[in-house]
Motif scaffolding. Structure first.
Motif, mmCIF file in Angstrom:
data_model
loop_
_atom_site.group_PDB
_atom_site.id
_atom_site.type_symbol
_atom_site.label_atom_id
_atom_site.label_comp_id
_atom_site.label_asym_id
_atom_site.label_seq_id
_atom_site.Cartn_x
_atom_site.Cartn_y
_atom_site.Cartn_z
ATOM 1 N N ALA A 651 0.841 -1.195 0.000
ATOM 2 C CA ALA A 651 0.000 0.000 0.000
ATOM 3 C C ALA A 651 0.883 1.254 0.000
ATOM 4 O O ALA A 651 1.924 1.304 0.656
ATOM 5 C CB ALA A 651 -0.910 -0.001 1.206
ATOM 6 N N LYS A 652 0.445 2.251 -0.738
ATOM 7 C CA LYS A 652 1.158 3.527 -0.788
ATOM 8 C C LYS A 652 0.468 4.479 0.190
ATOM 9 O O LYS A 652 -0.638 4.963 -0.071
ATOM 10 C CB LYS A 652 1.134 4.099 -2.200
ATOM 11 C CG LYS A 652 1.869 5.422 -2.358
ATOM 12 C CD LYS A 652 1.886 5.851 -3.825
ATOM 13 C CE LYS A 652 2.471 7.232 -4.009
ATOM 14 N NZ LYS A 652 3.873 7.315 -3.589
ATOM 15 N N THR A 653 1.122 4.743 1.303
ATOM 16 C CA THR A 653 0.541 5.599 2.345
ATOM 17 C C THR A 653 1.288 6.916 2.506
ATOM 18 O O THR A 653 0.732 7.870 3.044
ATOM 19 C CB THR A 653 0.546 4.858 3.692
ATOM 20 O OG1 THR A 653 1.890 4.475 4.023
ATOM 21 C CG2 THR A 653 -0.331 3.605 3.620
ATOM 22 N N LEU A 654 2.546 6.980 2.053
ATOM 23 C CA LEU A 654 3.323 8.214 2.140
ATOM 24 C C LEU A 654 3.138 8.975 0.834
ATOM 25 O O LEU A 654 3.642 8.577 -0.217
ATOM 26 C CB LEU A 654 4.800 7.902 2.385
ATOM 27 C CG LEU A 654 5.098 7.167 3.696
ATOM 28 C CD1 LEU A 654 6.564 6.771 3.767
ATOM 29 C CD2 LEU A 654 4.713 8.019 4.896
ATOM 30 N N VAL A 655 2.382 10.064 0.883
ATOM 31 C CA VAL A 655 2.014 10.806 -0.319
ATOM 32 C C VAL A 655 2.315 12.286 -0.123
ATOM 33 O O VAL A 655 2.523 12.765 0.999
ATOM 34 C CB VAL A 655 0.515 10.615 -0.653
ATOM 35 C CG1 VAL A 655 0.215 9.158 -0.977
ATOM 36 C CG2 VAL A 655 -0.372 11.102 0.496
ATOM 37 N N ASP A 656 2.342 13.002 -1.236
ATOM 38 C CA ASP A 656 2.538 14.448 -1.228
ATOM 39 C C ASP A 656 1.166 15.114 -1.166
ATOM 40 O O ASP A 656 0.478 15.233 -2.175
ATOM 41 C CB ASP A 656 3.298 14.862 -2.488
ATOM 42 C CG ASP A 656 3.665 16.341 -2.500
ATOM 43 O OD1 ASP A 656 3.147 17.087 -1.650
ATOM 44 O OD2 ASP A 656 4.471 16.749 -3.361
ATOM 45 N N ALA A 657 0.777 15.558 0.029
ATOM 46 C CA ALA A 657 -0.556 16.135 0.215
ATOM 47 C C ALA A 657 -0.714 17.437 -0.550
ATOM 48 O O ALA A 657 -1.825 17.783 -0.986
ATOM 49 C CB ALA A 657 -0.821 16.354 1.704
ATOM 50 N N LEU A 658 0.367 18.202 -0.735
ATOM 51 C CA LEU A 658 0.278 19.473 -1.444
ATOM 52 C C LEU A 658 -0.195 19.274 -2.876
ATOM 53 O O LEU A 658 -0.922 20.099 -3.426
ATOM 54 C CB LEU A 658 1.644 20.170 -1.430
ATOM 55 C CG LEU A 658 1.728 21.545 -2.093
ATOM 56 C CD1 LEU A 658 0.764 22.526 -1.422
ATOM 57 C CD2 LEU A 658 3.148 22.084 -2.048
ATOM 58 N N ARG A 659 0.193 18.166 -3.487
ATOM 59 C CA ARG A 659 -0.224 17.878 -4.859
ATOM 60 C C ARG A 659 -1.482 17.018 -4.913
ATOM 61 O O ARG A 659 -1.886 16.581 -6.000
ATOM 62 C CB ARG A 659 0.902 17.176 -5.615
ATOM 63 C CG ARG A 659 2.200 17.958 -5.651
ATOM 64 C CD ARG A 659 3.124 17.391 -6.697
ATOM 65 N NE ARG A 659 4.486 17.828 -6.528
ATOM 66 C CZ ARG A 659 5.354 18.004 -7.511
ATOM 67 N NH1 ARG A 659 4.982 17.788 -8.753
ATOM 68 N NH2 ARG A 659 6.594 18.391 -7.278
ATOM 69 N N ASP A 660 -2.098 16.756 -3.754
ATOM 70 C CA ASP A 660 -3.289 15.913 -3.692
ATOM 71 C C ASP A 660 -3.010 14.541 -4.283
ATOM 72 O O ASP A 660 -3.826 13.968 -5.008
ATOM 73 C CB ASP A 660 -4.468 16.589 -4.420
ATOM 74 C CG ASP A 660 -5.790 15.886 -4.162
ATOM 75 O OD1 ASP A 660 -5.972 15.359 -3.050
ATOM 76 O OD2 ASP A 660 -6.643 15.855 -5.079
ATOM 77 N N GLU A 661 -1.844 14.001 -3.947
ATOM 78 C CA GLU A 661 -1.474 12.680 -4.441
ATOM 79 C C GLU A 661 -2.317 11.616 -3.751
ATOM 80 O O GLU A 661 -2.427 11.606 -2.522
ATOM 81 C CB GLU A 661 0.006 12.418 -4.190
ATOM 82 C CG GLU A 661 0.474 11.071 -4.702
ATOM 83 C CD GLU A 661 1.953 10.828 -4.441
ATOM 84 O OE1 GLU A 661 2.491 9.846 -4.991
ATOM 85 O OE2 GLU A 661 2.572 11.604 -3.686
ATOM 86 N N PRO A 662 -2.925 10.694 -4.506
ATOM 87 C CA PRO A 662 -3.779 9.688 -3.877
ATOM 88 C C PRO A 662 -2.975 8.581 -3.201
ATOM 89 O O PRO A 662 -1.944 8.140 -3.719
ATOM 90 C CB PRO A 662 -4.585 9.121 -5.047
ATOM 91 C CG PRO A 662 -3.699 9.325 -6.236
ATOM 92 C CD PRO A 662 -2.939 10.603 -5.968
ATOM 93 N N ALA A 663 -3.437 8.150 -2.031
ATOM 94 C CA ALA A 663 -2.932 6.914 -1.427
ATOM 95 C C ALA A 663 -3.541 5.739 -2.192
ATOM 96 O O ALA A 663 -4.672 5.812 -2.674
ATOM 97 C CB ALA A 663 -3.293 6.852 0.043
ATOM 98 N N THR A 664 -2.794 4.646 -2.300
ATOM 99 C CA THR A 664 -3.270 3.502 -3.079
ATOM 100 C C THR A 664 -3.125 2.225 -2.258
ATOM 101 O O THR A 664 -2.162 2.068 -1.503
ATOM 102 C CB THR A 664 -2.493 3.353 -4.393
ATOM 103 O OG1 THR A 664 -1.108 3.150 -4.106
ATOM 104 C CG2 THR A 664 -2.636 4.607 -5.245
ATOM 105 N N PRO A 665 -4.072 1.301 -2.387
ATOM 106 C CA PRO A 665 -3.953 0.017 -1.681
ATOM 107 C C PRO A 665 -2.927 -0.886 -2.351
ATOM 108 O O PRO A 665 -2.562 -0.688 -3.513
ATOM 109 C CB PRO A 665 -5.367 -0.565 -1.784
ATOM 110 C CG PRO A 665 -5.932 0.047 -3.028
ATOM 111 C CD PRO A 665 -5.336 1.416 -3.134
#
Length: 728
Positions: A651-665
């Motif tokens: 799962a991808k949980t570390l994301v760039d919130a400023l770019r609204d990057e989605p977390a993925t399972p």
């Protein structure tokens, strides 16, 4: 204008071919490859790692590296994925096609370097993560990818050679189809070759009940003709080619590519000295020219848009340059030195849309008569001190000169790009200059010329501790100057800024004249354990490689927020920050059995992990692949080869919130296939995503079609693939 593509899916993987990647510096094994299939090589600090499964005749050349440790790709169009090495992507990777560095000529990077060569034309595909030898070029803070076509073939003296190959493939998901081939006529001095490829697919279907993923279709044609001449000490190659992409849709961009035509000329002369001081040395002179005419708009399947409500955008690029390289071997030492010059010229303009208040009445000049000229010199010293110890030291100087002409918005009238009706707009507001007009005035008044003086250094060593254990590693200082859009994109209103960006996130991007070059400090080492058997990697019963790495980048070009655009999107400006990446790549191989009755069975596995952090903001870097790996069980018995593979990602949980990057399972995908080879013909049948699993692409960004609600981009579902290749 708008082009109507077919209604369904795109080609993904028309059969898979196993490719064994090298360990150390030995020659590659070639188990059950299709006729003249390309060889993919991943090098990590000059050590090659792991085992991959090579998609047979996939439309996208980046697929040659699928499943190899340290490599991933930004999802984009069907032939235009952006490569990633150890978390560093796109322009941070020095991508060479036949020795020529190629730049994207698009504000969305829809035409990256590897999109200009069909995978069936590739002889070798090599990726060097992290520490790149200075002889391969600059702008390589993330590494280097080197793609080479098949060299000219010649006949034996007194004979005439007529040879060729033909391949066809089909994928059930997306109704993907393609045909490629080549023919060579040669004697012992002269060789003429033509090669061509056709690729087409519709919108692909996501796994399970994910439905059709719109804006994923494409159509591409590639042609190339090569002239080869050889003498006793000289070889000359001249390749002329043309690519046409009538359309290529992009699910994670607001725009689609409605035409891309490229013409190129690439020549290379090599001379080997056999007397005097330079006896044994070689001199290579290369020159290249490329013209790209690129058009974007919105294809008809881009929800809610048509030819009358689209947005025409045009780009014209011209590239030319030369490279001169001299290699001098002297006993245990080899010295390489060279110089090169590359010119990249760019015009980017958006014609007015008749009857539109927002896009008219004039032409938007986005990048006007810009250039990015690159002059470089390098010196590299390789030494093989004894059987166990070798070293490499390198120095490189790059001077990058950039400038651009004055720009202009569609109109100087305030709120002309807003939504307020003309009859409701206050007269004093209509008389005021728009935000984009003021931004254009400020941009035109500024000093726009920039010259960056960069230098790179590399120092690596390899030591054979025992016959079963090798270690190698080193340090590199690598630099990259900003690209033309990072420095010169100037529009600040939402619609204009959202047309800039190659990240698939739907945000708007603004350039920054004050950007500094990136400076990466890279350190890595590789431990390689293997069967002490002598010979190449194919003779080894087992091997395991572990490569940790770190990359501290000063002036990493990231973004800062200028405000919100609504619906989760932001207006972002490029800015220099400090950043750090670290991780590990692992590759393993084991021969499970080998005899005449049961053939040869092997188990190969890879694992990659990277963590990137913006040290200025403390947030995660954008588009870092989560922990992932591939395990493949292969069997070869005579003319038959079979494989079953499991590819997975956490799962991808570390994301760039400023770019609204989605977390993925996380996900796990099962694939299998088999191939049969008879004389010069190979039939390959395979199934990708055999369980039709629904999953999201970790680096896919967001779906930007109207009505999709900025959902994360869904990956293709099950596809049954068939490919047939023959040589004559």
């Amino acid at each position: 204008m708008s082009i109507q593509p077919p209604a369904r899916g795109r080609a993904r993987m028309a059969g898979r071919l196993p490719v064994v990647l090298l360990l150390g510096t030995t020659a590659p094994c070639r188990p059950a490859l299709a006729a003249d299939a390309p060889t993919a090589v991943i090098e990590q600090s000059i050590t090659v790692l792991g085992v991959s499964t090579l998609p047979a005749h996939d439309a996208d050349t980046t697929a040659l590296f699928t499943g190899t440790p340290g490599f991933s790709a930004y999802s984009a169009g069907g032939v235009s994925a952006l490569p990633v090495l150890d978390g560093m992507a796109d322009d941070r990777i020095n991508t060479l096609i036949d020795g020529v560095r190629m730049e994207s000529a698009c504000p969305n990077h829809m035409n990256p370097a590897m999109s200009y060569i069909d995978p069936d034309m590739v002889q070798t595909a090599r990726a060097i993560a992290g520490i790149t030898p200075v002889s391969l070029g600059g702008d390589s803070t993330g590494g280097t990818i080197e793609i080479r076509r098949r060299p000219p073939r010649y006949a034996e003296p007194g004979h005439v050679l007529v040879t060729g190959r033909l391949a066809a493939n089909y994928g059930s998901n997306a109704d993907g189809r393609g045909v490629s081939g080549e023919v060579t006529v040669a004697d012992d001095h002269l060789s003429l070759r033509w090669s061509g490829a056709y690729r087409q697919a519709d919108d692909y279907r996501a796994g399970g009940d994910g439905g059709i993923v719109r804006s994923t279709s494409f159509l591409a044609f590639n042609h190339a003709a090569t002239l080869g001449l050889q003498g006793r000490n000289d070889q000359f190659e001249l390749t002329f080619g043309q690519q046409d992409i009538p359309y290529e849709a992009f699910a994670n961009q607001y725009m689609d590519m409605t035409n891309n035509r490229s013409s190129f000329l690439n020549g290379r002369w090599t001379h080997r000295f056999d007397r005097g001081f330079l006896d044994g040395a070689s001199l290579e002179l290369g020159g290249h020219w490329q013209r790209v005419d690129h058009v974007m708009n919105m294809l008809d399947d881009k929800g809610g848009h048509s030819a009358t409500t689209g947005m025409p955008m045009n780009t014209a690029a011209r590239q030319a340059g030369y490279a001169l390289d001299l290699t001098i071997p002297r006993g245990i030492h080899t010295v390489k030195l060279g110089t090169s010059f590359d010119h990249d010229g760019l015009n980017d303009w958006w014609p007015p849309l008749p009857g539109s208040m927002m896009m008219g009445p004039g032409t938007w000049h986005n990048v006007n008569d810009a250039h990015r000229d690159h002059e470089a010199q390098y010196l590299q010293w390789d030494a093989q001190w004894n059987r166990r110890l070798s070293t490499e030291l390198g120095w490189r100087n790059d001077i990058v000169m950039m400038n651009t002409g004055p720009v202009a918005p569609y109109s100087r009238m305030a709120m002309s790009m807003g939504t307020m009706p003309m009859d409701a707009m206050p007269m004093d507001a209509m008389a005021m200059p728009s935000d984009d007009a003021m931004a254009a005035d400020a941009f035109n008044a500024a000093h726009r010329g920039r010259t960056d003086v960069n230098f790179d250094v590399t120092a690596t060593a390899k030591y054979l501790i025992t016959d079963a254990l090798d270690i190698e590693g080193g340090y590199a200082r690598k630099t990259r100057s900003p690209n033309l859009y990072e420095r010169y994109a100037w529009g600040v209103d939402a619609m204009a800024a959202e047309m800039i960006g190659w990240f698939g996130d739907g945000n708007g991007y603004v350039g920054n004249l004050n950007l500094r070059p990136e400076t990466a400090n890279i350190a890595s080492f590789t431990l390689l354990w293997h069967d002490p058997a002598q010979g190449d990697a194919d003779a080894q019963r087992w091997r395991l490689s572990v490569r940790p790495f770190t990359n501290y980048t000063q002036g990493y070009i990231n973004v800062v927020s200028l405000g919100a655009l609504g619906a989760g999107a932001s207006l972002l400006q490029f800015a220099n920050h400090d950043a750090e990446s670290f991780g590990v790549d692992v590759g393993g191989h084991a021969r499970l059995w080998a005899d005449r009755r049961f053939g040869r069975g092997t188990l190969d596995t890879t694992l990659s992990w990277v963590r990137g952090t913006d040290l200025t903001t403390g947030t995660s870097l954008y588009h870092q692949m989560p922990l992932n790996g591939v395990t493949t069980l292969s069997e070869r018995l005579g003319a038959f080869a079979g494989r079953i593979s499991l590819s997975w990602a956490a799962a991808k949980t570390l994301v760039d919130a400023l770019r609204d990057e989605p977390a993925t399972p996380g996900y796990a995908l099962l694939g299998f296939g088999a191939s049969w080879r008879w004389r010069g013909t190979t039939l390959d049948v395979g199934v990708d995503n055999a369980l039709d699993h629904t999953y999201v692409l970790p680096l896919g960004g967001r779906m930007l079609d109207a009505g999709e609600g900025r959902r994360a981009l869904l990956a293709p579902g099950r596809s049954v693939n068939v490919s047939l290749a023959t040589t004559f």
